[in-house]
Design an enzyme around this catalytic site. Structure first.
Site, mmCIF file in Angstrom:
data_model
loop_
_atom_site.group_PDB
_atom_site.id
_atom_site.type_symbol
_atom_site.label_atom_id
_atom_site.label_comp_id
_atom_site.label_asym_id
_atom_site.label_seq_id
_atom_site.Cartn_x
_atom_site.Cartn_y
_atom_site.Cartn_z
ATOM 1 N N HIS A 282 -12.926 -62.936 -27.181
ATOM 2 C CA HIS A 282 -12.754 -63.272 -28.595
ATOM 3 C C HIS A 282 -11.781 -62.347 -29.324
ATOM 4 O O HIS A 282 -11.464 -62.579 -30.476
ATOM 5 C CB HIS A 282 -14.099 -63.253 -29.324
ATOM 6 C CG HIS A 282 -14.654 -61.873 -29.510
ATOM 7 N ND1 HIS A 282 -15.243 -61.175 -28.495
ATOM 8 C CD2 HIS A 282 -14.675 -61.057 -30.585
ATOM 9 C CE1 HIS A 282 -15.615 -59.990 -28.944
ATOM 10 N NE2 HIS A 282 -15.280 -59.885 -30.210
HETATM 11 C C1 UD1 Z 1 -16.198 -59.898 -35.398
HETATM 12 C C2 UD1 Z 1 -15.944 -58.391 -35.367
HETATM 13 C C3 UD1 Z 1 -15.800 -57.950 -33.909
HETATM 14 C C4 UD1 Z 1 -16.985 -58.382 -33.090
HETATM 15 C C5 UD1 Z 1 -17.164 -59.882 -33.235
HETATM 16 C C6 UD1 Z 1 -18.358 -60.377 -32.475
HETATM 17 C C7 UD1 Z 1 -14.688 -57.492 -37.256
HETATM 18 C C8 UD1 Z 1 -13.380 -56.942 -37.645
HETATM 19 N N1 UD1 Z 1 -14.706 -58.046 -36.034
HETATM 20 O O1 UD1 Z 1 -15.040 -60.528 -34.869
HETATM 21 O O2 UD1 Z 1 -15.719 -56.539 -33.872
HETATM 22 O O3 UD1 Z 1 -16.761 -58.053 -31.743
HETATM 23 O O4 UD1 Z 1 -17.329 -60.195 -34.628
HETATM 24 O O5 UD1 Z 1 -18.440 -61.766 -32.494
HETATM 25 O O6 UD1 Z 1 -15.633 -57.406 -37.992
HETATM 26 N N2 UD1 Z 1 -16.181 -68.008 -37.065
HETATM 27 C C9 UD1 Z 1 -16.921 -69.163 -37.040
HETATM 28 N N3 UD1 Z 1 -18.273 -69.071 -37.252
HETATM 29 C C10 UD1 Z 1 -18.895 -67.897 -37.507
HETATM 30 C C11 UD1 Z 1 -18.120 -66.729 -37.543
HETATM 31 C C12 UD1 Z 1 -16.779 -66.797 -37.311
HETATM 32 O O7 UD1 Z 1 -16.403 -70.243 -36.804
HETATM 33 O O8 UD1 Z 1 -20.129 -67.888 -37.690
HETATM 34 C C13 UD1 Z 1 -14.731 -68.094 -36.802
HETATM 35 C C14 UD1 Z 1 -13.896 -68.246 -38.043
HETATM 36 O O9 UD1 Z 1 -12.806 -69.059 -37.736
HETATM 37 C C15 UD1 Z 1 -13.415 -66.835 -38.290
HETATM 38 C C16 UD1 Z 1 -13.263 -66.301 -36.890
HETATM 39 O O10 UD1 Z 1 -14.325 -66.903 -36.162
HETATM 40 O O11 UD1 Z 1 -12.238 -66.781 -39.030
HETATM 41 C C17 UD1 Z 1 -13.368 -64.810 -36.796
HETATM 42 O O12 UD1 Z 1 -14.596 -64.325 -37.363
HETATM 43 P P1 UD1 Z 1 -14.676 -62.821 -37.930
HETATM 44 O O13 UD1 Z 1 -16.041 -62.496 -38.355
HETATM 45 O O14 UD1 Z 1 -13.576 -62.629 -38.918
HETATM 46 O O15 UD1 Z 1 -14.282 -61.954 -36.685
HETATM 47 P P2 UD1 Z 1 -14.773 -62.036 -35.159
HETATM 48 O O16 UD1 Z 1 -13.601 -62.424 -34.327
HETATM 49 O O17 UD1 Z 1 -16.019 -62.841 -35.025
#
Ligand code: UD1
Length: 393
Positions: A223
């Site tokens: 991811h």
């Molecule tokens: C976040 C953490 C990362 C951790 C990861 C675990 C930060 C900077 N990064 O990254 O350290 O390893 O979580 O999963 O805090 N999205 C969904 N549904 C959700 C959540 C996210 O669809 O419930 C999608 C969205 O398109 C979003 C993308 O995932 O923009 C990224 O989510 P985000 O929380 O920004 O960062 P992660 O890549 O999940």
């Protein structure tokens, strides 16, 4: 609001706010909350969920599996750019602090929710405890590295998982009196749930176990932006994984960000896709990587602990495979958890396809030499943390 950052001996329990936001936070806060609940004379606790992760598969299912209470307060910030997400969490958490007047904030790990709430607390002179402090990849292109460094600088109690984390903190000028080497709460959760995970039917549902015979298979999770945000890099990695899939089934529970990019970059045809588990999958054979929705904690633990090899870019999985003795290839050039390489089962392979392929094949053929379990990864980290905080009350 408190005017200075020290606990006072009081005759009332201290009010603690535990903060979670993203998937890896839930496993870390669960043992802390369970342990704290044993001492109602010392602690009153609230759980704040920022809503950084909001899909059921990324949040609610973990609460169910881990037996976490429903959050007392849900900030509902959702997905945004880093600055907007961090800013929104700060604005909402600030209101919570004014309203609830906590004596201590506990933050875990290194996600945006961690740093956002730590900053709010520090500005209000509320003591901050950071659990899993001191980890460093020395790679400032990782947003988590920025989160870790800033959180540690403004925390009052820094609870660490390993000796190298203690050294990193000392090098950055943190006084020794603030650093407490207690072990790994993620491992507390793993050890608490490993027997429950044995009840999971995930292997049967994927056709990986029939009549107590477990097939050899690999598990993949990816991811990190560095692996999944660039179409060329993602394609190269999927190609390498597909050549591994010729040797054994490769199961890939994918983060929503990764699935979205696979679709956007039109790479879907490189994968077999399992939308849900409503269909029976006994004795199924897949011609290439099997991609799944994100799994709950117990299903994933079952899948990981029976795998021949795990390929990942996650931080927590590097630690969990070390504890389980499962070979782990980390698709990154660095790690903030070097102890998993030095003492555990972790090997860094970056995203070079030949290295991914050749190292996996070698491990499947030869296995790995016996490894150590790092000090204090014994299921008692939360106990040590709460004992320490109780003395401070
Ligand atoms: C976040 C953490 C990362 C951790 C990861 C675990 C930060 C900077 N990064 O990254 O350290 O390893 O979580 O999963 O805090 N999205 C969904 N549904 C959700 C959540 C996210 O669809 O419930 C999608 C969205 O398109 C979003 C993308 O995932 O923009 C990224 O989510 P985000 O929380 O920004 O960062 P992660 O890549 O999940």
């Amino acid at each position: 609001m408190k005017s200075h950052k020290k606990f006072h001996k009081t005759c009332r329990p201290i009010k603690v706010i535990n903060v979670v936001g993203a998937r890896p936070n839930f496993m870390k806060i669960a043992p802390i909350m369970r342990e704290m609940s044993k001492y109602p004379q010392n602690f009153v606790q609230l759980l704040v969920h920022t809503g950084q992760h909001y899909d059921n598969e990324m949040s609610k299912f973990f609460f169910d599996d881990l037996g976490l209470p429903m959050p007392d307060i849900y900030l509902g910030v959702g997905s945004e750019t880093h600055a907007v997400q961090t800013g929104k969490i700060m604005i909402e958490f600030d209101k919570v602090c004014y309203q609830k007047k906590p004596d201590l904030i506990i933050v875990v790990g290194d996600v945006n929710s961690t740093v956002a709430c730590a900053i709010v607390a520090a500005k209000l002179c509320i003591p901050v405890a950071h659990i899993e402090a001191g980890l460093r990849s020395f790679d400032r292109t990782m947003p988590e590295e920025i989160n870790r460094m800033l959180t540690d600088q403004i925390s009052d109690y820094l609870f660490t998982t390993c000796e190298d984390a203690n050294q990193n903190l000392i090098r950055e000028g943190i006084p020794k009196s603030k650093i407490f080497f207690v072990g790994n709460v993620m491992i507390d959760t793993l050890l608490n749930h490993i027997n429950m995970a044995k009840e999971s039917f995930i292997l049967e549902r994927l056709g990986l176990r029939t009549n107590n015979n477990v097939r050899k298979y690999a598990v993949v999770t990816l991811h990190r932006p560095s692996n999944v945000d660039d179409p060329i890099i993602l394609k190269v990695i999927l190609n390498a994984l597909n050549s591994l899939a010729k040797k054994l089934p490769v199961v890939f529970p994918a983060h929503p960000r990764t699935t979205k990019h696979i679709m956007d970059f039109k790479l879907k045809d490189m994968l077999s896709y399992e939308k849900s588990f409503s269909t029976k999958a006994f004795n199924r054979s897949y011609k290439n990587i099997l991609i799944l929705p994100p799994l709950g904690y117990l299903d994933f633990l079952s899948l990981m602990s029976n795998a021949k090899i795990v390929l990942t870019d996650s931080g927590g999985i590097q630690e969990e495979t070390t504890l389980l003795g499962i070979p782990c290839l980390t698709l990154r050039n660095n790690t903030e958890r070097p102890i998993t390489v030095k003492e555990g089962t972790n090997i860094l392979v970056g995203n070079d396809p030949d290295k991914i392929r050749n190292t996996s094949i070698k491990i499947l053929k030869d296995g790995i030499p016996p490894k150590k379990i790092p000090k204090y990864w014994d299921g008692r980290a939360a106990e040590r943390i709460i004992k320490f905080l109780s003395i401070k009350v």
